[in-house]
Design an enzyme around this catalytic site. Structure first.
Site, PDB file in Angstrom:
ATOM      1  N   ARG A   1       0.910  -1.105  -0.548  1.00 42.32           N
ATOM      2  CA  ARG A   1      -0.193   0.246  -0.187  1.00 42.32           C
ATOM      3  C   ARG A   1       0.836   1.683  -0.271  1.00 42.32           C
ATOM      4  O   ARG A   1       2.111   1.470   0.615  1.00 42.32           O
ATOM      5  CB  ARG A   1      -0.345   0.250   1.175  1.00 42.32           C
ATOM      6  CG  ARG A   1      -1.388   0.961   1.479  1.00 42.32           C
ATOM      7  CD  ARG A   1      -3.135   1.135   0.098  1.00 42.32           C
ATOM      8  NE  ARG A   1      -3.737   2.062   0.590  1.00 42.32           N
ATOM      9  CZ  ARG A   1      -4.923   2.598  -0.063  1.00 42.32           C
ATOM     10  NH1 ARG A   1      -4.706   1.725  -0.927  1.00 42.32           N
ATOM     11  NH2 ARG A   1      -6.007   3.618   0.481  1.00 42.32           N
TER      12      ARG A   1
ATOM     13  N   THR B   1      -9.441   0.472 -10.418  1.00 42.25           N
ATOM     14  CA  THR B   1      -8.052  -0.099  -9.665  1.00 42.25           C
ATOM     15  C   THR B   1      -8.472  -1.041 -10.427  1.00 42.25           C
ATOM     16  O   THR B   1      -9.343  -1.586 -11.106  1.00 42.25           O
ATOM     17  CB  THR B   1      -9.018  -0.331  -8.482  1.00 42.25           C
ATOM     18  OG1 THR B   1      -8.822   0.776  -7.094  1.00 42.25           O
ATOM     19  CG2 THR B   1      -8.666  -1.666  -7.422  1.00 42.25           C
TER      20      THR B   1
ATOM     21  N   ASN C   1      -5.751   4.098  -7.567  1.00 46.53           N
ATOM     22  CA  ASN C   1      -7.460   4.870  -6.791  1.00 46.53           C
ATOM     23  C   ASN C   1      -8.134   5.365  -8.178  1.00 46.53           C
ATOM     24  O   ASN C   1      -9.287   4.253  -8.688  1.00 46.53           O
ATOM     25  CB  ASN C   1      -6.594   5.633  -6.139  1.00 46.53           C
ATOM     26  CG  ASN C   1      -7.878   6.458  -5.053  1.00 46.53           C
ATOM     27  OD1 ASN C   1      -8.885   6.370  -5.181  1.00 46.53           O
ATOM     28  ND2 ASN C   1      -8.260   7.682  -5.021  1.00 46.53           N
TER      29      ASN C   1
ATOM     30  N   ASP D   1      -7.895   8.671  -0.028  1.00 45.32           N
ATOM     31  CA  ASP D   1      -8.168   7.421   0.487  1.00 45.32           C
ATOM     32  C   ASP D   1      -8.297   7.853   2.152  1.00 45.32           C
ATOM     33  O   ASP D   1      -8.979   7.356   3.445  1.00 45.32           O
ATOM     34  CB  ASP D   1      -7.941   6.312   0.744  1.00 45.32           C
ATOM     35  CG  ASP D   1      -8.333   5.503  -0.723  1.00 45.32           C
ATOM     36  OD1 ASP D   1      -9.338   5.652  -1.187  1.00 45.32           O
ATOM     37  OD2 ASP D   1      -8.020   4.153  -0.533  1.00 45.32           O
TER      38      ASP D   1
ATOM     39  N   SER E   1      -7.760   1.217   3.000  1.00 43.43           N
ATOM     40  CA  SER E   1      -8.498   0.542   1.656  1.00 43.43           C
ATOM     41  C   SER E   1      -9.576   0.040   2.405  1.00 43.43           C
ATOM     42  O   SER E   1      -9.855  -0.353   2.822  1.00 43.43           O
ATOM     43  CB  SER E   1      -7.474   0.397   0.956  1.00 43.43           C
ATOM     44  OG  SER E   1      -7.906  -0.391  -0.228  1.00 43.43           O
TER      45      SER E   1
ATOM     46  N   GLY F   1     -13.751   1.078  -5.574  1.00 43.12           N
ATOM     47  CA  GLY F   1     -14.099   1.997  -4.162  1.00 43.12           C
ATOM     48  C   GLY F   1     -15.068   1.531  -3.175  1.00 43.12           C
ATOM     49  O   GLY F   1     -14.671   0.030  -3.104  1.00 43.12           O
TER      50      GLY F   1
HETATM   51  O1  DON Z   1      -8.062   1.067  -1.801  1.00 39.08           O
HETATM   52  C1  DON Z   1      -9.546   1.825  -2.106  1.00 39.08           C
HETATM   53  O2  DON Z   1      -9.454   1.590  -1.677  1.00 39.08           O
HETATM   54  C2  DON Z   1      -9.327   2.316  -3.313  1.00 39.08           C
HETATM   55  N1  DON Z   1      -8.150   3.603  -3.638  1.00 39.08           N
HETATM   56  C3  DON Z   1      -9.954   2.013  -4.602  1.00 39.08           C
HETATM   57  C4  DON Z   1     -10.087   3.305  -5.784  1.00 39.08           C
HETATM   58  C5  DON Z   1     -10.983   1.623  -6.354  1.00 39.08           C
HETATM   59  O3  DON Z   1     -12.187   0.551  -6.306  1.00 39.08           O
HETATM   60  C6  DON Z   1     -11.652   2.487  -7.839  1.00 39.08           C
HETATM   61  N2  DON Z   1     -12.345   1.595  -8.448  1.00 39.08           N
HETATM   62  N3  DON Z   1     -12.965   1.665  -9.385  1.00 39.08           N
END
Ligand code: DON
Length: 520
Positions: free
Chosen positions: A94, A368, A388, A410, A439, A460
């Site tokens: 991360r 992501t 992100n 985040d 996350s 997300g």
């Molecule tokens: O770590 C996280 O939770 C976010 N940065 C993930 C972002 C994400 O999944 C975007 N996707 N569609």
């Protein structure tokens, strides 16, 4: 910039070994968001690599052929299972906050959040963990050299790959930001506009950076020329990275979260991802409820109520446990879940206001990637990787081809202010130097009755609820096609509403849920 909530392409990438023993799937399987990345994994397996080498190859290839989703400038979590000794471990690559980061760095003088600063450009970028993750995976778990496993990615970067419609759509979401830096626009856009479908994206600088990584390992990215170029670009763009941010970056290994639900074993992401905790806590609540005995409206109501409570705990308690105390054992405790389940009414939604905590209203968009691998011995990798938002912060560090992430969003910029996904939080997830931002990424293994699933998804804040719905479907004995097709709905405590995908709820379900007091 906020995107319409349902515009994002959602992939739920899953693998399962149906009908055969958990220990011996009959063939190797790889599922990823791009055929070239999947091919890279098979290429490395054919060269004698193991699943972890293949994971390095797939991750690096995705960084090239799906730059919207993940990249060397980003980070992620690789959940590993090794059959020979039963090892389950999460490699934590991360991003971390730069040393010069501070709690108020995205606030104006009056304390208002300037969300553009944590979303676009150099100040939005955390210190990348992806390159260090690849080095660690290869060195500690792989059989081949890092240089061998990076070969397919280097080739894709040098020779280019054909742009598809999905790439175009994600570019369109971030075109404006990408156009703010001429060198970045020159890589991804054609005279400031979307490139044609089928045109080649060649990333010469990125190939050079991958070669440095191949030749010098971690030092090839975090020290020397690449590090100099990264820091120089970030500082020129108004960011705060220093060379010692990069040289001090370390991958960490975490004990995964584990849990059980009606005879199913769950292995999932540990902090600094909230994914495993929220997933297992929600399942613990739902285990106290007989979902099979109720109609579809009540079922969706009860699942939403369980999600509301677990996401509420996410907001209150979760953050990087190397910096703050998190009551993980309590949150995963079945009796604690029993207490929460007893506050759920079948005939009525409980407004989020009634749960003590923070309030906010914003919501937004994202990107992501996830991939899954399993071999014939039962070794497996579930990896969710991210920059992100689509194309991260929308800025490439000059000369490196590396797109910076906007993962700093985040963190909680201010108490009660939602981030790009509308997620709220408090002190546990406040910004601090070298802290990892919380996350939602949820790479997961499921085992039940001789079946096994390796799954995860982008999305997300909705990652966890999507993995949850797939998990419930797996637990009911359904095959992977069914988990992917499950109509998604989501409750994250704040905003106090059920979000659902287009045509995801029938008219009767909509009015039924409304009459229970839900807003949709
Ligand atoms: O770590 C996280 O939770 C976010 N940065 C993930 C972002 C994400 O999944 C975007 N996707 N569609």
């Amino acid at each position: 910039m906020k995107f319409p909530y349902l515009s994002c392409l959602v992939l739920l990438i899953v693998l399962s070994a149906p009908g055969c023993s958990v220990k011996q799937p009959h063939q190797v399987a790889i599922a990823s968001a791009h055929p070239l990345a999947t091919q890279a994994g098979f290429e490395i397996l054919h060269k004698g690599g193991n699943v972890y080498d293949a994971a390095v190859a797939v991750s690096a290839a995705l960084a090239v052929v799906e730059p919207s989703g993940s990249g060397l400038g980003g980070g992620g979590f690789w959940l590993l299972h090794r059959e020979s000794d039963g090892l389950d471990i999460m490699v934590d690559g991360r991003e971390k906050a730069p040393l010069a980061a501070h709690q108020d760095m995205y606030l104006d003088a009056s304390g208002q959040v300037l969300s553009a600063l944590s979303l676009n450009g150099a100040l939005a970028a955390g210190i990348p963990g992806m390159p260090a993750g690849l080095v660690h995976l290869s060195k500690k778990y792989g059989k081949l050299s890092l240089a061998e496993s990076l070969q397919p990615a280097i080739r894709y970067a040098e020779q280019g790959f054909e742009i598809d419609v999905r790439h175009q759509k994600l570019l369109a979401l971030r075109k404006e930001v990408l156009n703010q830096d001429a060198a970045t626009a020159a890589i991804f856009l054609t005279q400031g506009q979307l490139p044609a479908k089928g045109s080649l994206l060649v990333q010469t600088d990125l190939a050079g950076t991958l070669k440095q990584l191949a030749a010098y390992g971690q030092a090839g990215f975090y020290r020397g020329t690449v590090a100099d170029q990264l820091v120089q670009s970030v500082q020129q763009g108004g960011g705060i990275w220093r060379l010692d941010d990069l040289s001090s970056y370390q991958v960490l290994e975490r004990q995964p979260v584990s849990g059980s639900y009606k005879g199913m074993h769950i292995t999932s992401a540990a902090l600094p991802s909230s994914g495993g905790i929220v997933l297992v806590e929600t399942l613990n609540i739902l285990e106290k409820i007989d979902l099979e005995a109720v109609d579809s409206i009540t079922r969706k109501h009860l699942i939403s109520e369980a999600m509301r409570r677990a996401y509420h705990d996410r907001a209150l308690y979760l953050g990087d446990a190397d910096f703050v105390d998190v009551p993980v054992a309590r949150l995963l405790n079945k009796q604690y879940a029993q207490g929460l389940a007893s506050t759920i009414r079948t005939d009525k939604a409980l407004p989020s206001d009634y749960l003590t905590g923070q309030m906010a209203v914003k919501q937004g968009g994202r990107n992501t990637t996830h991939f899954s691998i399993i071999d014939t011995e039962g070794n497996r990798v579930a990896a969710t990787l991210s920059v992100n938002y689509p194309f991260g912060a929308g800025l490439v560090a000059a000369g490196t081809g590396v797109l910076l992430n906007n993962e700093m969003d985040d963190f909680v910029s201010a108490e009660n202010a939602g981030n790009g996904y509308g997620l709220v939080g408090g002190a546990a997830n406040a910004i601090a130097p070298e802290k990892r931002m919380l996350s939602s990424m949820t790479p997961t293994f499921l085992e039940k009755d001789g079946r096994i699933a390796v799954l995860g998804t982008p999305g997300g804040s909705r990652i966890i609820s999507m993995v949850l719905l797939a998990t419930l479907d797996f637990a009911e004995g359904n095959p992977p096609k069914s988990w992917v097709k499950v109509k998604r709905f989501h409750h994250q405590y704040i905003p106090d509403q059920i979000l659902y995908e287009k045509n995801g709820l029938s008219a009767a379900e909509i009015s039924g849920l409304q009459s229970l007091g839900h807003s949709l």
